[in-house]
Design a protein around this motif. Structure first.
Motif, PDB file in Angstrom:
ATOM      1  N   ASP A  82      96.520  83.563  38.738  1.00 14.78           N
ATOM      2  CA  ASP A  82      96.674  82.121  38.992  1.00 14.78           C
ATOM      3  C   ASP A  82      95.974  81.262  37.953  1.00 14.78           C
ATOM      4  O   ASP A  82      95.961  80.038  38.059  1.00 14.78           O
ATOM      5  CB  ASP A  82      96.116  81.765  40.378  1.00 14.78           C
ATOM      6  CG  ASP A  82      96.906  82.462  41.491  1.00 14.78           C
ATOM      7  OD1 ASP A  82      98.100  82.732  41.257  1.00 14.78           O
ATOM      8  OD2 ASP A  82      96.321  82.739  42.552  1.00 14.78           O
ATOM      9  N   LEU A  83      95.353  81.928  36.970  1.00 13.62           N
ATOM     10  CA  LEU A  83      94.583  81.209  35.944  1.00 13.62           C
ATOM     11  C   LEU A  83      93.594  80.246  36.592  1.00 13.62           C
ATOM     12  O   LEU A  83      93.599  79.022  36.360  1.00 13.62           O
ATOM     13  CB  LEU A  83      95.519  80.445  34.986  1.00 13.62           C
ATOM     14  CG  LEU A  83      96.406  81.287  34.072  1.00 13.62           C
ATOM     15  CD1 LEU A  83      97.252  80.394  33.185  1.00 13.62           C
ATOM     16  CD2 LEU A  83      95.591  82.246  33.235  1.00 13.62           C
ATOM     17  N   LEU A  84      92.701  80.825  37.448  1.00 12.84           N
ATOM     18  CA  LEU A  84      91.703  79.997  38.127  1.00 12.84           C
ATOM     19  C   LEU A  84      90.728  79.443  37.095  1.00 12.84           C
ATOM     20  O   LEU A  84      90.353  80.116  36.148  1.00 12.84           O
ATOM     21  CB  LEU A  84      90.987  80.808  39.193  1.00 12.84           C
ATOM     22  CG  LEU A  84      91.887  81.377  40.304  1.00 12.84           C
ATOM     23  CD1 LEU A  84      91.036  82.042  41.365  1.00 12.84           C
ATOM     24  CD2 LEU A  84      92.764  80.293  40.913  1.00 12.84           C
ATOM     25  N   CYS A  85      90.318  78.206  37.347  1.00 13.29           N
ATOM     26  CA  CYS A  85      89.582  77.440  36.340  1.00 13.29           C
ATOM     27  C   CYS A  85      88.073  77.604  36.501  1.00 13.29           C
ATOM     28  O   CYS A  85      87.513  77.395  37.592  1.00 13.29           O
ATOM     29  CB  CYS A  85      89.971  75.962  36.455  1.00 13.29           C
ATOM     30  SG  CYS A  85      89.372  74.967  35.108  1.00 13.29           S
ATOM     31  N   PHE A  86      87.367  78.021  35.418  1.00 14.07           N
ATOM     32  CA  PHE A  86      85.906  78.046  35.306  1.00 14.07           C
ATOM     33  C   PHE A  86      85.532  77.202  34.084  1.00 14.07           C
ATOM     34  O   PHE A  86      86.303  77.098  33.119  1.00 14.07           O
ATOM     35  CB  PHE A  86      85.389  79.470  35.111  1.00 14.07           C
ATOM     36  CG  PHE A  86      85.630  80.364  36.304  1.00 14.07           C
ATOM     37  CD1 PHE A  86      84.706  80.452  37.345  1.00 14.07           C
ATOM     38  CD2 PHE A  86      86.797  81.120  36.394  1.00 14.07           C
ATOM     39  CE1 PHE A  86      84.938  81.285  38.430  1.00 14.07           C
ATOM     40  CE2 PHE A  86      87.027  81.940  37.472  1.00 14.07           C
ATOM     41  CZ  PHE A  86      86.099  82.027  38.501  1.00 14.07           C
TER      42      PHE A  86
ATOM     43  N   LEU B  72      86.741  66.526  38.736  1.00 13.68           N
ATOM     44  CA  LEU B  72      85.616  67.455  38.791  1.00 13.68           C
ATOM     45  C   LEU B  72      85.382  68.007  40.197  1.00 13.68           C
ATOM     46  O   LEU B  72      85.065  69.181  40.359  1.00 13.68           O
ATOM     47  CB  LEU B  72      84.352  66.736  38.280  1.00 13.68           C
ATOM     48  CG  LEU B  72      83.059  67.548  38.308  1.00 13.68           C
ATOM     49  CD1 LEU B  72      83.187  68.782  37.422  1.00 13.68           C
ATOM     50  CD2 LEU B  72      81.880  66.680  37.827  1.00 13.68           C
ATOM     51  N   GLU B  73      85.532  67.165  41.221  1.00 15.47           N
ATOM     52  CA  GLU B  73      85.183  67.606  42.578  1.00 15.47           C
ATOM     53  C   GLU B  73      86.033  68.771  43.055  1.00 15.47           C
ATOM     54  O   GLU B  73      85.587  69.583  43.870  1.00 15.47           O
ATOM     55  CB  GLU B  73      85.331  66.419  43.540  1.00 15.47           C
ATOM     56  CG  GLU B  73      84.331  65.298  43.277  1.00 15.47           C
ATOM     57  CD  GLU B  73      84.488  64.180  44.289  1.00 15.47           C
ATOM     58  OE1 GLU B  73      85.349  64.314  45.185  1.00 15.47           O
ATOM     59  OE2 GLU B  73      83.744  63.187  44.198  1.00 15.47           O
ATOM     60  N   ALA B  74      87.276  68.877  42.557  1.00 10.68           N
ATOM     61  CA  ALA B  74      88.169  69.931  43.084  1.00 10.68           C
ATOM     62  C   ALA B  74      88.658  70.865  41.984  1.00 10.68           C
ATOM     63  O   ALA B  74      89.631  71.586  42.174  1.00 10.68           O
ATOM     64  CB  ALA B  74      89.365  69.288  43.773  1.00 10.68           C
ATOM     65  N   ALA B  75      88.022  70.879  40.814  1.00 12.85           N
ATOM     66  CA  ALA B  75      88.558  71.651  39.700  1.00 12.85           C
ATOM     67  C   ALA B  75      88.131  73.119  39.758  1.00 12.85           C
ATOM     68  O   ALA B  75      88.912  74.012  39.396  1.00 12.85           O
ATOM     69  CB  ALA B  75      88.106  71.044  38.379  1.00 12.85           C
ATOM     70  N   LEU B  76      86.905  73.414  40.184  1.00  9.89           N
ATOM     71  CA  LEU B  76      86.378  74.777  40.106  1.00  9.89           C
ATOM     72  C   LEU B  76      87.196  75.710  40.991  1.00  9.89           C
ATOM     73  O   LEU B  76      87.374  75.478  42.187  1.00  9.89           O
ATOM     74  CB  LEU B  76      84.904  74.792  40.543  1.00  9.89           C
ATOM     75  CG  LEU B  76      84.184  76.141  40.402  1.00  9.89           C
ATOM     76  CD1 LEU B  76      84.133  76.570  38.937  1.00  9.89           C
ATOM     77  CD2 LEU B  76      82.776  76.051  40.988  1.00  9.89           C
ATOM     78  N   GLY B  77      87.714  76.774  40.412  1.00  9.56           N
ATOM     79  CA  GLY B  77      88.447  77.797  41.155  1.00  9.56           C
ATOM     80  C   GLY B  77      89.887  77.429  41.442  1.00  9.56           C
ATOM     81  O   GLY B  77      90.604  78.227  42.051  1.00  9.56           O
ATOM     82  N   ARG B  78      90.361  76.249  41.018  1.00  6.59           N
ATOM     83  CA  ARG B  78      91.760  75.878  41.225  1.00  6.59           C
ATOM     84  C   ARG B  78      92.597  76.359  40.049  1.00  6.59           C
ATOM     85  O   ARG B  78      92.083  76.504  38.927  1.00  6.59           O
ATOM     86  CB  ARG B  78      91.899  74.367  41.353  1.00  6.59           C
ATOM     87  CG  ARG B  78      91.395  73.813  42.684  1.00  6.59           C
ATOM     88  CD  ARG B  78      91.649  72.339  42.753  1.00  6.59           C
ATOM     89  NE  ARG B  78      93.067  72.018  42.617  1.00  6.59           N
ATOM     90  CZ  ARG B  78      93.526  70.804  42.321  1.00  6.59           C
ATOM     91  NH1 ARG B  78      92.681  69.815  42.100  1.00  6.59           N
ATOM     92  NH2 ARG B  78      94.823  70.594  42.223  1.00  6.59           N
ATOM     93  N   PRO B  79      93.916  76.574  40.247  1.00 10.10           N
ATOM     94  CA  PRO B  79      94.772  76.979  39.124  1.00 10.10           C
ATOM     95  C   PRO B  79      94.714  75.932  38.011  1.00 10.10           C
ATOM     96  O   PRO B  79      94.734  74.723  38.260  1.00 10.10           O
ATOM     97  CB  PRO B  79      96.165  77.059  39.750  1.00 10.10           C
ATOM     98  CG  PRO B  79      95.902  77.351  41.201  1.00 10.10           C
ATOM     99  CD  PRO B  79      94.651  76.613  41.553  1.00 10.10           C
ATOM    100  N   PHE B  80      94.651  76.425  36.798  1.00  9.43           N
ATOM    101  CA  PHE B  80      94.516  75.566  35.625  1.00  9.43           C
ATOM    102  C   PHE B  80      95.645  74.532  35.534  1.00  9.43           C
ATOM    103  O   PHE B  80      95.428  73.382  35.177  1.00  9.43           O
ATOM    104  CB  PHE B  80      94.492  76.457  34.368  1.00  9.43           C
ATOM    105  CG  PHE B  80      94.250  75.698  33.101  1.00  9.43           C
ATOM    106  CD1 PHE B  80      93.124  74.906  32.927  1.00  9.43           C
ATOM    107  CD2 PHE B  80      95.163  75.765  32.054  1.00  9.43           C
ATOM    108  CE1 PHE B  80      92.898  74.216  31.763  1.00  9.43           C
ATOM    109  CE2 PHE B  80      94.948  75.076  30.884  1.00  9.43           C
ATOM    110  CZ  PHE B  80      93.805  74.293  30.742  1.00  9.43           C
ATOM    111  N   ARG B  81      96.839  74.928  35.904  1.00  9.45           N
ATOM    112  CA  ARG B  81      97.988  74.016  35.811  1.00  9.45           C
ATOM    113  C   ARG B  81      97.834  72.853  36.777  1.00  9.45           C
ATOM    114  O   ARG B  81      98.234  71.714  36.479  1.00  9.45           O
ATOM    115  CB  ARG B  81      99.285  74.776  36.090  1.00  9.45           C
ATOM    116  CG  ARG B  81     100.524  73.879  36.052  1.00  9.45           C
ATOM    117  CD  ARG B  81     101.782  74.666  35.986  1.00  9.45           C
ATOM    118  NE  ARG B  81     102.939  73.796  35.796  1.00  9.45           N
ATOM    119  CZ  ARG B  81     104.090  74.163  35.270  1.00  9.45           C
ATOM    120  NH1 ARG B  81     104.243  75.421  34.859  1.00  9.45           N
ATOM    121  NH2 ARG B  81     105.089  73.323  35.151  1.00  9.45           N
TER     122      ARG B  81
END
Length: 817
Positions: free
Chosen positions: A59-63, A76-85
């Motif tokens: 899922d290309l999770l975002c770090f 920023l509040e919801a970016a960590l661990g969400r799909p990059f797209r």
């Protein structure tokens, strides 16, 4: 209990958020199941101060690390661990192809890419440089992507401002009346403004290196090169005078070249910055002053040698003469100076007196005298006019000429003053200026009265014909033949009125011309037969023209009219019998005509030579005035030669006349010669679509003209929409852009004019045909039609039909496409 996040470095906001998140519900699973490569990559990324992120897994999770957090903005509040797209959905169209290429195994580096990050929820234009690299797992497969990024917005905008500043500098340099230039430490010219090329006539590449020297007077080259070379070697500022040949006149003018070196941090010269300025007039003035100074010095030296203190020189002139030493003490003074000084200041000066000290009781005059004499004693030669005297008595005005005073060895020992009373001369000049202004005003009012009377007389005659014809047309049961005759009379009279208006505008140099390049010889030859019919059978028309083509850029119709006007005048002067010569000469200079300076050209000269009675010398200054004529009443309007000179001036030329009573007259029309037109590629003209009904937007502020215009178009089978001004027309177009096939707009209207409207419509709908109409417009006279078709007022139904005959049905074409 062991720490599942022991691979993360201690500290950091993002590291704390990773520890606090429950990862068991993601595609990566709990941290205990994460691959060693993912753990090591996260540990290295979080410890790095450079902004970067990692997208991992199917899922290309975002770090990301702490340095990357500001880039995320409101995400920023919801970016960590969400799909990059999902995180970067707003710019996925730009970065999506880069992500696909990276997952395919390619590393990508992008510099200064424009992106709309919308970090605070609003559109935000920025520029970024970043590199995408494949993230490889233990099996050697691409498990994600790794990105190192940096924002370059400040640098990109700074470079844009720098380019704008450089462009502003370049324009400033080109507008400078001086000639800025630069050269390298060896003296090779590296840049210069185009004014040097205009002055010297050199080509764009000629001045570089040492090529500029070729523009100098041969006598000035050795001294200029010597001084220039010495300054380059010593680093002293360059200051040298030389003459250049001015291309426009062929004469040599004095120039002054100055330059300063630019040095680096070590003091080494890296370049020279300089300017060249025209000092020709100053040089001539200095030459005259040197001649005067030499005369005065010679006389003064002779007087010093005889210990007369120049008494002979001083006392034989009515001028006020004195000489001052460096300490402001009088070395010599004549009686006229002493008398006037005593009359003004109440003190009689004598040789040896401190002239400045004598003025202690008038502080303002003392300060002024000190400043002026300080200039003179410093060696400066100059002239000024000063007013002296008490307000209650006559204030004499003196022209004061100051020159340095030198001894026999050339050493400066003081300054010399020669004062001449110019009070009456200044008053005479003032009275002359007032008289000249009054004369100009009287001449202007006389010309206006003559013009108004002539226009009223001719137009009243034309209106009488129209009024009488209309009254007769109102008669019932009028025979068809008479009705047609009266209608033809109205139509012919309208054409004559339009021609009269055109002649007036041509005289005023306000006639909107339609210039094109044509061969003058061919034009004269093609009209020779017509001229023969105009001049009559007993006048033989002879054309003398070179065999080579000779081109001008002018309005052909106005040229024909000017030629016919001159030929008709020649016919009348010969009383219908004689030889009329039309002579064409190419590449001629323009002579000085009626007080205007001539130029070297090249010009085309068209001479109309008759064997008539000639023109009286007293009448020659008036022949180009409107409505001035020596013919009998009814034999001429007096506008023919006005049209000729108006056309010539508006086309960049002039008209000269030479006449001798009883021997004949020669009128010579000068027009700037032009290069022959380039050969055009033959093409098939667009077929006219006769009979096709169009929807035409008519823009006309005059209600009567608007009604007649729409009626004409509707009689031709077209549909019309009438807008009373440019703003209303724009609203109609914006309401339905595909509604109209063409626009027919007046030029002169309140608010937005026709030219401005046409430009707006061309930008909005480039394929929309626009036809302008005007009886007269300052804009058209100055700038032309800007490429738009023009129907001149007054127009007929046939002219309107012809203008729209070649217009295609735009809406039909758009639907077919």
């Amino acid at each position: 209990m062991s720490d599942p996040f022991s691979f993360l470095p201690s500290g950091g906001v993002t590291g704390a958020e990773i520890r606090a998140r429950d990862w068991s519900g993601t595609s990566l699973g709990p941290p205990e199941a994460w691959s060693p490569i993912l753990k090591s990559t996260l540990g290295l990324m979080l410890a790095c101060p450079t902004a970067m992120f990692l997208a991992w897994g199917p899922d290309l999770l975002c770090f990301y690390n702490d340095a990357y957090r500001p880039i995320l903005g409101y995400r920023l509040e919801a970016a960590l661990g969400r799909p990059f797209r999902e995180v970067w959905a707003s710019i996925w169209d730009e970065i999506g192809p880069l992500v696909d290429a990276t997952l395919a195994g390619d590393s990508t580096t992008v510099t200064d890419m424009p992106l709309d990050l919308s970090r605070d929820g609003r559109p935000e234009r920025g520029w970024w440089s970043f590199s995408y690299s494949p993230a490889i797992d233990e099996a050697g497969r691409v498990a994600g992507l790794f990105c190192v990024t940096a924002e370059t917005t400040a640098r990109v905008l700074g470079e844009a401002r720098l380019r704008e500043s450089e462009d502003h500098y370049r324009h400033t340099v080109e507008l400078n009346p001086q000639v800025p230039w630069t050269c390298d430490p060896q003296g090779n010219i590296t840049s210069f403004s185009n004014r040097w090329l205009t002055l010297t006539g050199q080509g764009p590449r000629d001045p570089y290196g040492s090529g500029w020297i070729k523009a100098l007077h041969p006598e000035d080259v050795p001294s200029t090169v010597t001084i220039f070379t010495a300054c380059l070697a010593s680093g002293d500022p360059v200051d040298v005078d030389y003459r250049i040949r001015v291309a426009a006149t062929g004469e040599y003018r004095w120039m002054r070249a100055r330059a300063q070196p630019r040095r680096d941090a070590t003091g080494a010269i890296v370049a020279w910055y300089g300017v060249v300025e025209d000092i020709h007039d100053r040089k001539l003035a200095e030459r005259d002053l040197r001649a005067l100074n030499a005369t005065l010095e010679r006389r003064i030296e002779e007087a010093l040698a005889q210990r007369k203190l120049w008494a002979d020189v001083f006392e034989i002139t009515d001028a006020l003469v004195c000489a001052l030493g460096p300490d402001f003490r009088l070395l010599a003074i004549n009686r006229a100076y002493a008398d006037e000084f005593e009359a003004i200041y109440g003190i009689r000066p004598r040789v040896g007196d401190d002239l400045i000290g004598l003025l202690a009781h008038v502080p303002e005059q003392q300060a002024q005298a000190r400043a002026i004499w300080t200039r003179a004693l410093s060696g400066e030669a100059f002239t000024l006019i000063e007013e002296f005297g008490d307000p209650d008595r006559k204030r004499p005005s003196y022209e004061l000429a100051f020159t340095p005073l030198r001894d026999a060895e050339g050493r400066r020992i003081g300054a010399f003053q020669y004062a001449t009373d110019v009070t009456q001369r200044l008053r005479d000049q003032e009275q002359l200026a007032k008289a000249e202004e009054a004369l100009r005003q009287a001449q202007k009012m006389e010309a206006v009265g003559q013009l108004t009377g002539g226009v009223a007389h001719d137009f009243n005659n034309l209106l009488t014909i129209i009024r009488s014809s209309v009254d007769l047309l109102r008669k019932p049961d009028l025979p068809e033949e008479r009705r047609r005759r009266y209608m033809d009379a109205v139509s012919d009279t309208v054409d004559r009125a339009a021609k009269l208006t055109g002649q007036l505008l041509a005289f005023a140099r306000r006639q909107p011309l339609r210039p094109e390049v044509f061969d003058v010889g061919g034009r004269i030859a093609s009209t020779a037969d017509m001229l023969a019919s105009v001049t009559g059978a007993r006048i033989r028309v002879v054309v003398e023209a070179p065999t080579t083509a000779c081109h001008v850029l002018a309005d052909p119709s106005q040229f024909d009219t000017a030629l016919i006007n001159m030929a008709v005048n020649a016919r009348d002067a010969m009383e219908g019998e004689g030889t009329l010569i039309l002579r064409l000469e190419c590449r001629r200079g323009l002579p000085a005509i009626r007080g205007h300076a001539g130029t070297s050209g090249p010009f085309v000269a068209i001479s109309v030579i008759d064997q008539g009675t000639g023109i009286a010398p007293a009448e020659l200054p008036h022949i180009f005035e409107p409505f001035f004529t020596t013919k009998e009443v009814g034999k001429g309007t007096g506008l023919g030669l006005s049209q000729v000179i108006g056309f010539a001036k508006q086309s960049g030329g002039d008209v000269d006349v030479a006449s001798e009573l009883g021997r004949g007259t020669t009128f010579t029309l000068y027009l700037p010669q032009a290069e022959p037109p380039a050969a055009e590629v033959a093409h098939q003209p667009r077929a006219a679509l006769d009979g096709q009904a169009l929807c035409i937007l008519v823009v006309e502020d005059n209600l009567d003209v608007g009604r007649f215009c729409t009626q004409i178009l509707e009689e031709l089978g077209h549909g019309t929409v009438w807008a009373r001004n440019g703003e209303e027309a724009l609203a109609e177009i914006e309401r339905d852009p595909d509604r109209f096939d063409a626009v027919f707009s007046d030029v002169v209207m309140p608010g937005m004019g026709g030219i401005a409207l046409a430009r707006r419509l061309r930008a909005l709908l480039p394929d929309l045909p626009i036809i302008l109409t005007s009886g007269y417009s300052d804009v058209l006279a100055r700038e032309g039609t800007h490429g738009f078709d023009l129907v001149r007022k007054p127009y007929s139904a046939a002219q309107v039909a012809e203008a729209f005959r070649a217009v295609p049905g735009r809406r039909r074409t758009a639907r077919a496409t």
